[in-house]
Design a protein around this motif. Structure first.
Motif, PDB file in Angstrom:
ATOM      1  N   ALA A  31       3.131   6.928   4.809  1.00 20.81           N
ATOM      2  CA  ALA A  31       1.974   7.831   4.833  1.00 20.81           C
ATOM      3  C   ALA A  31       2.085   8.830   5.982  1.00 20.81           C
ATOM      4  O   ALA A  31       1.753  10.017   5.832  1.00 20.81           O
ATOM      5  N   GLU A  32       2.534   8.358   7.124  1.00 21.84           N
ATOM      6  CA  GLU A  32       2.732   9.255   8.274  1.00 21.84           C
ATOM      7  C   GLU A  32       3.782  10.323   7.964  1.00 21.84           C
ATOM      8  O   GLU A  32       3.581  11.516   8.236  1.00 21.84           O
ATOM      9  N   PHE A  44      -6.605   5.178   7.164  1.00 22.44           N
ATOM     10  CA  PHE A  44      -5.791   5.319   8.362  1.00 22.44           C
ATOM     11  C   PHE A  44      -6.586   6.049   9.443  1.00 22.44           C
ATOM     12  O   PHE A  44      -7.547   6.773   9.147  1.00 22.44           O
ATOM     13  N   VAL A  45      -6.147   5.847  10.677  1.00 20.69           N
ATOM     14  CA  VAL A  45      -6.777   6.532  11.807  1.00 20.69           C
ATOM     15  C   VAL A  45      -5.677   7.070  12.721  1.00 20.69           C
ATOM     16  O   VAL A  45      -4.562   6.537  12.761  1.00 20.69           O
ATOM     17  N   LEU A  46      -6.004   8.132  13.438  1.00 18.19           N
ATOM     18  CA  LEU A  46      -5.100   8.693  14.441  1.00 18.19           C
ATOM     19  C   LEU A  46      -5.661   8.332  15.807  1.00 18.19           C
ATOM     20  O   LEU A  46      -6.800   8.680  16.134  1.00 18.19           O
ATOM     21  N   VAL A  47      -4.884   7.581  16.573  1.00 18.60           N
ATOM     22  CA  VAL A  47      -5.335   7.151  17.896  1.00 18.60           C
ATOM     23  C   VAL A  47      -4.413   7.752  18.953  1.00 18.60           C
ATOM     24  O   VAL A  47      -3.296   8.177  18.661  1.00 18.60           O
ATOM     25  N   GLY A  48      -4.919   7.798  20.184  1.00 19.92           N
ATOM     26  CA  GLY A  48      -4.139   8.366  21.272  1.00 19.92           C
ATOM     27  C   GLY A  48      -4.843   8.210  22.597  1.00 19.92           C
ATOM     28  O   GLY A  48      -5.903   7.561  22.680  1.00 19.92           O
ATOM     29  N   HIS A 107       0.818  -1.215   0.000  1.00 21.52           N
ATOM     30  CA  HIS A 107       0.000   0.000   0.000  1.00 21.52           C
ATOM     31  C   HIS A 107       0.852   1.265   0.000  1.00 21.52           C
ATOM     32  O   HIS A 107       1.046   1.912   1.009  1.00 21.52           O
ATOM     33  N   ASP A 108       1.350   1.593  -1.166  1.00 22.33           N
ATOM     34  CA  ASP A 108       2.025   2.857  -1.434  1.00 22.33           C
ATOM     35  C   ASP A 108       1.935   3.071  -2.943  1.00 22.33           C
ATOM     36  O   ASP A 108       2.831   2.674  -3.697  1.00 22.33           O
ATOM     37  N   THR A 109       0.850   3.690  -3.393  1.00 21.99           N
ATOM     38  CA  THR A 109       0.542   3.729  -4.824  1.00 21.99           C
ATOM     39  C   THR A 109       1.657   4.343  -5.651  1.00 21.99           C
ATOM     40  O   THR A 109       2.027   3.810  -6.707  1.00 21.99           O
TER      41      THR A 109
END
Length: 274
Positions: free
Chosen positions: A151-152, A107-111, A82-84
């Motif tokens: 991606a990050e 993607f999701v941002l968790v914390g 997954h890196d087009t």
């Protein structure tokens, strides 16, 4: 001559069928991502493919960057990553004959649940990343050149930030390990939704931000180039490649669920609004 009994006859038929499948089926090696493996997707897909074709798929789960290296060496028969942009470059450089879009998620941002950076109120993913950096809030990064790590890094770059210092921890680990460290540290992290949904050791972690278009996460299947790597099992690899794109393969992807939630979406669908 004495005729074989029912049990002996059944055993002979079973042996013949099994032997035929093994002889005609064989196996391939798939280099793919830890997100597809850790989510349980391959435990769902591989048996269906083997039932349809007799071909066994051995999965090597690594970061996307490592999967590309395995492909360049010809140490796998097919890739699912997954890196087009990098996938298209991989084809352009002659390492793969074809790239096809197979599926997507996000993607999701968790914390930490108390969300000291208040990223839940952010207007965008870039705003959320800036809030974390401005307050030097602990952030765990995979740091492994995976598709998620790439991606990050793109988000930090687009936010105009070069993350450094004690608050930013590059771990060099897979998604599960990174989430475990984030949970132990009460830190933020960037994760693919599939691994996050399947992750059991959340402790105080919660999903805080998602839904930005820049968090879209497409996956592509790459067939290696036969001229560059003539030893690779191209015929069997193509059967996997085409099966993923067939109605049967796409339905199998769509039917995979964890905790009742669909985690991957076929190539003609996009994830629903959160």
């Amino acid at each position: 001559m004495r005729k074989p009994g029912p049990r002996a006859l059944f055993a002979a038929i079973a042996l013949a069928v099994t032997g035929g499948v093994q002889a005609g089926g064989g196996s391939i090696t798939l280099a793919s991502t830890t997100s597809t493996e850790a989510s349980g997707l391959f435990d769902h897909l591989v048996p269906k493919f083997r039932e349809a074709t007799g071909i066994h798929v051995r999965v090597v789960a690594v970061g996307t960057g490592q999967a590309f290296e395995i492909g360049r060496r010809g140490d796998a028969d097919v890739l699912l990553v997954h890196d087009t942009a990098a996938e298209e470059a991989f084809v352009g450089d002659g390492y793969a004959a074809e790239r096809r879009h197979v599926m997507s998620n996000d993607f999701v941002l968790v914390g930490p649940a108390d969300d000291p950076a208040d990223v839940a109120s952010a207007d965008s993913a870039l705003d959320a990343f800036r809030r974390i950096a401005d307050g030097a809030h602990p952030f765990t990064s995979r740091g492994d050149d995976s598709g998620t790590h790439r991606a990050e890094r793109n988000l930090w770059q687009d936010a105009g930030i070069q993350p450094r210092g004690r608050w930013y921890r590059e771990l060099g680990s897979g998604m599960g390990g990174t989430l475990n460290t984030a949970a132990a540290m009460d830190a933020y992290t960037y994760a693919d939704r599939a691994t996050w949904t399947a992750f059991g050791n959340r402790q105080n972690l919660t999903l805080l931000f998602d839904g930005d278009d820049v968090m879209f996460n497409p996956y592509g299947s790459l067939l290696l180039d036969a001229d560059r790597h003539p030893h690779v099992k191209h015929d069997k690899a193509r059967r996997w490649h085409e099966w993923l794109l067939s109605d049967e393969g796409q339905e199998a992807i769509a039917s995979f669920r964890v905790r009742g939630q669909q985690l991957f979406f076929p190539n003609d669908a996009t994830p629903p609004e959160p």
